[in-house]
Design a protein around this motif. Structure first.
Motif, mmCIF file in Angstrom:
data_model
loop_
_atom_site.group_PDB
_atom_site.id
_atom_site.type_symbol
_atom_site.label_atom_id
_atom_site.label_comp_id
_atom_site.label_asym_id
_atom_site.label_seq_id
_atom_site.Cartn_x
_atom_site.Cartn_y
_atom_site.Cartn_z
ATOM 1 N N ARG A 229 0.810 -1.229 0.000
ATOM 2 C CA ARG A 229 0.000 0.000 0.000
ATOM 3 C C ARG A 229 0.843 1.278 0.000
ATOM 4 N NH1 ARG A 229 -1.530 1.149 6.301
ATOM 5 N NH2 ARG A 229 -1.658 3.291 5.638
ATOM 6 N N PHE A 231 2.499 4.614 -0.753
ATOM 7 C CA PHE A 231 2.088 5.594 -1.743
ATOM 8 C C PHE A 231 3.058 6.767 -1.871
ATOM 9 C CE2 PHE A 231 -0.204 9.478 -2.865
ATOM 10 C CZ PHE A 231 -0.710 9.111 -4.097
ATOM 11 N N VAL A 250 -1.275 0.896 -6.115
ATOM 12 C CA VAL A 250 -1.794 2.035 -5.367
ATOM 13 C C VAL A 250 -1.618 3.327 -6.160
ATOM 14 C CG1 VAL A 250 -1.562 3.342 -3.246
ATOM 15 C CG2 VAL A 250 -1.415 0.873 -3.191
ATOM 16 N N VAL A 253 -4.262 3.351 -8.720
ATOM 17 C CA VAL A 253 -5.559 3.780 -8.193
ATOM 18 C C VAL A 253 -5.651 5.301 -8.263
ATOM 19 C CG1 VAL A 253 -6.995 3.958 -6.122
ATOM 20 C CG2 VAL A 253 -5.810 1.824 -6.616
ATOM 21 N N TYR A 254 -4.602 5.962 -7.761
ATOM 22 C CA TYR A 254 -4.625 7.415 -7.697
ATOM 23 C C TYR A 254 -4.706 8.029 -9.098
ATOM 24 C CZ TYR A 254 -3.482 12.126 -6.228
ATOM 25 O OH TYR A 254 -3.528 13.466 -5.998
ATOM 26 N N ALA A 257 -8.068 7.543 -10.704
ATOM 27 C CA ALA A 257 -9.124 8.355 -10.112
ATOM 28 C C ALA A 257 -8.935 9.834 -10.426
ATOM 29 C CB ALA A 257 -9.164 8.145 -8.598
ATOM 30 N N PHE A 258 -7.712 10.349 -10.241
ATOM 31 C CA PHE A 258 -7.560 11.798 -10.282
ATOM 32 C C PHE A 258 -6.949 12.314 -11.578
ATOM 33 C CE2 PHE A 258 -7.940 10.750 -5.822
ATOM 34 C CZ PHE A 258 -8.926 11.644 -5.444
ATOM 35 N N LEU A 263 -13.380 6.834 -11.495
ATOM 36 C CA LEU A 263 -13.483 6.395 -10.107
ATOM 37 C C LEU A 263 -13.820 4.912 -10.009
ATOM 38 C CD1 LEU A 263 -15.264 9.280 -8.198
ATOM 39 C CD2 LEU A 263 -12.848 8.857 -8.619
ATOM 40 N N GLY A 270 -8.083 -0.775 -6.641
ATOM 41 C CA GLY A 270 -7.836 -0.776 -5.206
ATOM 42 C C GLY A 270 -8.281 -2.066 -4.553
ATOM 43 N N MET A 271 -9.440 -2.573 -4.966
ATOM 44 C CA MET A 271 -9.960 -3.820 -4.394
ATOM 45 C C MET A 271 -9.018 -4.980 -4.693
ATOM 46 S SD MET A 271 -12.515 -3.322 -2.661
ATOM 47 C CE MET A 271 -13.188 -1.725 -2.315
#
Lengths: 297, 277, 394
Positions: A229, A231, A250, A253-254, A257-258, A263, A270-271
């Protein structure tokens, strides 16, 4: 016992643990469940409440994408390298400062510092150290006649640099854990080994290592799930680059999303990362349980 | 005088190499903070200009709003510590002293599981939650988010400390007529204060160092904590490196000092607590 | 001041039963000793009396009133722990004062600062400070009142623990192996002090120990436990003279009661090695194997003369008396193949000194007055025991 008394005696644990449980439910469990839901939708960042249910599409797409699969590989590679590096270095450091010598307290303090230093400051100084033109890393290499390395710019160097910084940051944790375990090795055990004429290395292998093995296993587990995890260090050093070479799950994921506003996909990634940690943990407990049983029998 | 044995020399060498490896970056922060741009351009000396040590404090007048950033970091850190400890002292005690109650396993698992939750995964749902609670762009939101991650660690540290307090002391208090909560507050808590201090340090610096939530939930620069503020220097070439690293040092040194003071208890809490449940 | 009634009291943890149903009636003001080897359940029993451990089934009565559901403080008991369980962060004074402060505790004292002020005020209340001074004086703790337990010796800590129990004037004192952490000399001294305390305060004591000497010297009543089962309940004399089974016989007395496996045939008691004693208890049927229990002081040893042939294996000279460990038969039997009953030692306690040495052959006379008979298989006492007057073995 009367029912009244029975009920009354059951209340206290809930009073003590209740507040923390509720807090976790609101700020960890609920967001996590929401994350699970998101992973089955096509929610976008700009319209976070407007996603529609798409079933397992996110997962299906991810598992067939090379970019995602290489992200998994990067995560596994990064985690393995970091954990192994930290274990080796941390254990070595612990053995090195286990016995008394002049300056031991200072050595111990210096060796603990990386763990205590804030990640941001660590990243700042390492970006400077790894600076291509003026960084001390390349200047030193130049003095040895080796050409400039693009530590944080070259896709072949990125993961190495990130791992190096990570190992530097976390090995003191292993060192402190192992040191604490070493200090709990009963001195009679070592002494009886010495009286029996065992060589130094034999004592370490036969007496000391088995004694610290359970602690090492716990530390390795924590180190693994923390690495999966991690980051800040990666994100701030390379942001997942160069060319995705440090794009762990990780980070993925970021970015998803961003930067890509996806999302739903981000949650799915992430899952899957969380599942990886869970698998590691379950394996750990199975192995630990088995070795505990072996010791008992 | 002890004879130099092979093993002795080997260990000495190992210690030197490790100390240099571990200490160099921190040292380099200090060294760079004491240089000028020209010196760095021609090649930074390995030896720091210690005579310029006083220059470190010029960072407060350098135009970088460091004091404001540190103030925000301190507010977040104190808040995180307060909430985390208030919850963790109770929960750590409860988990240690009550072994059989419905839901204990679930709570213990949840506390351990936060160790593997990526913040990046929770950030989106938390974002939505904070929008609806009106917590965006405020330090309170950061405190609450940080507490979710810092509190479980504090629980483990305190639980393993309470595990080490003989139960007989509490039984004595029970016979002496102390009510349940008075036993907790007047007998057991005072005995685990060192571990509570360790938990306070770890939660404080969780809040102090935290970056991801701060950079996502905070919009206005005057509410940036130092972690976010310092990160804005990455890839930016206007602020002199001496200023950047003076600021880094001011940010780093308190963390190092406090961690060195309490590391022993943090270690025992993390390893003993997190797995034995 | 309560009389204790145990009625079918038992305790289980899950499926494990640690105390089997136990019923007894203990009058008021007794010094009751719960005696047994470690792990026999005696501490659990004490904790049930204190209210620290829930009673699984059965009833516990103080003066006929059921107290099962009462909290420890409502039972008005004081508890002295094996580890003393002093509050390490409090001074001796605050340790002793704690029960008094707690008896004045009101709910609002939970509020942090208020509670602290209230406790400080109470400490200055003459009723409390005089009481502490008085107790400290009797326990000889006055010079240590402002020290912390860590800085005290074992004996002093023990006194603080007793003072903390004493200060509330409880109706029952519960003591859990209070002397086991002290050295031998201090232990003997504290034994006398606790007995003196018992006589002075004149209330019930329940005292847990694994040391039969403490049980014999201090107790007015003894309950002997093993594996959660009560083996015997009686006065120390009863337990010493008429042990209910071989376990009790072996547990009580130092050295333990000698148990000879014998066969009763005709008018003779035949020992394991074939030698015989000329007496038969009326109640023991012919041709049965029984255990004959004889206390060490009922056995006389001499170099020669009448009696059984035996050989000296151990001689312990205690100064005023001597204990001789013997093996039946004339030969030296260190043979590991010999039957167990021949390898077992038996002991004679002789006043004064003996002039025997290890490996000496000797003669042994067994005085069967007050001897005990036990069933060879169940180990249970056979009653009525032999009524054999003035018979010495020949």
């Amino acid at each position: 016992m009367s029912t009244m008394v029975k009920v009354r005696r059951r209340i206290p644990p809930y009073l003590f643990v209740g507040a923390a449980a509720v807090y976790l439910a609101i700020f960890t469990a609920t967001p996590l469940l929401r994350g699970v839901w998101l992973s089955f939708t096509d929610t976008k960042l700009l319209n976070p409440d407007g996603g529609t249910f798409v079933g397992a599409d996110n997962y299906r797409n991810l598992l067939t994408e090379d970019r995602f699969l290489s992200s998994v590989v990067t995560t596994l590679l990064y985690t393995t390298l970091t954990v192994v590096g930290a274990l080796v270095l941390g254990t070595a450091a612990a053995f090195a400062i286990n016995e008394r010598f002049r300056g031991r307290a200072v050595a111990r303090a210096v060796l603990t510092m990386p763990w205590a230093a804030p990640s941001i400051a660590v990243v700042l100084v390492y970006t400077w150290i790894f600076n291509v033109e003026d960084g001390v890393a390349n200047r030193s290499l130049a003095a040895l006649g080796i050409g400039q390395q693009g530590w944080l710019l070259d896709p072949d160097r990125g993961l190495l640099a990130v791992t190096l910084v990570s190992v530097w940051k976390v090995f003191p944790f292993i060192m402190l854990v192992v040191l604490a375990a070493l200090q709990s090795v009963p001195s009679e055990l070592r002494e009886s080994g010495r009286i029996d004429g065992a060589a130094r290395l034999t004592i370490v292998r036969e007496i000391v290592l088995p004694h610290i093995a359970p602690t090492l296993r716990v530390a390795a587990l924590l180190m693994t799930i923390w690495s999966i995890r991690r980051f800040e260090i990666i994100f701030l050093l390379t942001g997942g680059g160069p060319v995705d070479s440090t794009n762990t799950l990780v980070i993925n994921v970021y970015r998803e999303a961003f930067q890509n506003s996806e999302l739903g996909r981000a949650a799915a990634i992430g899952m899957l990362g969380l599942c990886l940690s869970l698998v590691v943990t379950v394996v750990y407990f199975v192995v630990d349980g088995r070795s505990a049983r072996k010791e008992a029998s | 005088m002890k004879r130099w044995t092979g093993a002795g020399v080997g260990r000495w060498l190992a210690v030197v190499v490790l100390v240099v490896f571990a200490g160099f970056p921190i040292y380099w922060m200090l060294n760079t903070a004491l240089t000028t741009g020209d010196e760095r351009f021609v090649g930074q000396s390995l030896w720091p200009k210690l005579s310029r040590l006083g220059n470190l404090f010029e960072v407060f007048d350098s135009g970088v709003p460091l004091l404001r950033w540190l103030g925000n970091s301190a507010v977040i850190a104190v808040g995180t510590t307060f909430f985390s400890l208030a919850l963790a002292v109770l929960a750590g005690y409860g988990l240690s002293r009550y072994r059989h109650f419905a839901g204990r396993g679930l709570v213990a698992f949840a506390l351990f599981a936060t160790q593997m939750l990526p913040e990046a995964l929770l950030i989106v749902p938390l974002y939505a939650l904070f929008v609806s609670l009106g917590l965006m762009n405020g330090l309170l939101g950061l405190v609450l988010a940080n507490t979710a991650f810092a509190m479980p660690v504090a629980v483990w540290i305190i639980k393993s400390a309470v595990d080490g307090i003989p139960y007989e002391v509490e039984e004595a208090a029970r016979v002496d007529g102390a009510p349940r909560f008075a036993i907790f507050a007047q007998v057991t808590l005072p005995l685990v204060t060192p571990s509570i201090a360790a938990a306070a340090v770890i939660t404080f610096f969780d809040g102090w160092n935290e970056f991801l939530f701060a950079s996502t939930f905070i919009r206005s620069t005057e509410k940036w904590p130092a972690s976010k503020g310092l990160s804005s220097f990455i890839g930016e070439y206007i602020t002199p490196l001496s200023t950047v690293f003076s600021a880094s040092l001011v940010f780093t040194v308190p963390a190092i000092i406090f961690f060195l003071l309490v590391q022993r208890r943090i270690i025992s809490g993390l390893t003993a607590g997190s797995v034995k449940g | 001041m309560p009389a204790l009634t145990f009625s079918g009291l038992s305790k289980s943890y899950g499926d494990t039963r640690v105390i089997e149903e136990f019923t007894a009636e203990i009058p008021d003001r007794e010094f009751l000793v719960l005696l047994g080897p470690s792990g026999c359940g005696k501490s659990t029993m004490l904790r049930m009396i204190a209210g620290l451990v829930d009673i699984t089934s059965g009833d516990l009565l103080f003066d006929g009133k059921r107290v099962n559901d009462l909290e420890p403080k409502e039972r008005n008991v004081a508890f002295v722990f094996q580890s003393y369980a002093l509050y390490p962060h409090k001074t001796v004074r605050a340790n002793i004062a704690f029960p008094l402060l707690m008896s004045r505790f009101r709910w609002w004292q939970h509020i942090p600062v208020l509670g602290w002020f209230a406790r400080r005020r109470a400490m200055r209340d003459p009723a409390i400070s005089n009481r502490i001074a008085e107790i400290a004086e009797t326990m000889e703790l006055t010079p240590y009142l402002d020290r912390r337990p860590r800085t005290l010796s074992g004996g002093q800590r023990q006194r603080v623990a007793l003072a903390r129990a004493l200060v509330r004037e409880p109706a029952v004192y519960l003591l859990d192996e209070p002397l086991s952490n002290l050295d031998a000399k201090l232990r003997a001294q504290m034994r006398t002090e606790i007995t003196a305390l018992y006589r002075r305060v004149g209330v019930s004591f329940v005292y847990v120990t694994h040391d039969q000497v403490e049980a014999m010297t201090m107790g007015t009543r003894v309950i002997l436990l093993q594996d959660g089962v009560v083996q015997q309940h009686g006065t120390p004399e009863e337990i010493y003279d008429r042990p209910a089974n071989t376990f009790v016989a072996r547990f009580i007395g130092s050295p333990a009661m000698n148990l000879f496996p014998v066969t009763v045939t005709g008018q003779r008691i035949v020992l394991a090695d074939g030698q015989g004693l000329p007496a038969v208890p009326a109640s023991v049927p012919d041709d049965t194997r029984v255990s004959l229990g004889v206390r060490a002081e009922r056995i006389a040893v001499s170099r020669d003369g009448p009696g059984l042939a035996a050989r000296v294996v151990v001689v312990e000279r205690l100064g005023g008396e001597s204990v001789v460990g013997l093996r039946l038969g004339a030969g030296i039997q260190d043979d590991a193949n010999a039957p167990a009953e021949l390898r077992d030692l038996f002991y004679a306690k002789v006043p004064g000194r003996v002039d025997l040495e290890v490996d000496d052959a000797c003669r042994v006379q067994v005085n069967l007055t007050g001897c005990s008979w036990f069933d060879a298989t169940t180990g249970r006492r056979l009653e009525p025991a032999a009524r054999i007057e003035e018979v010495s073995a020949a």
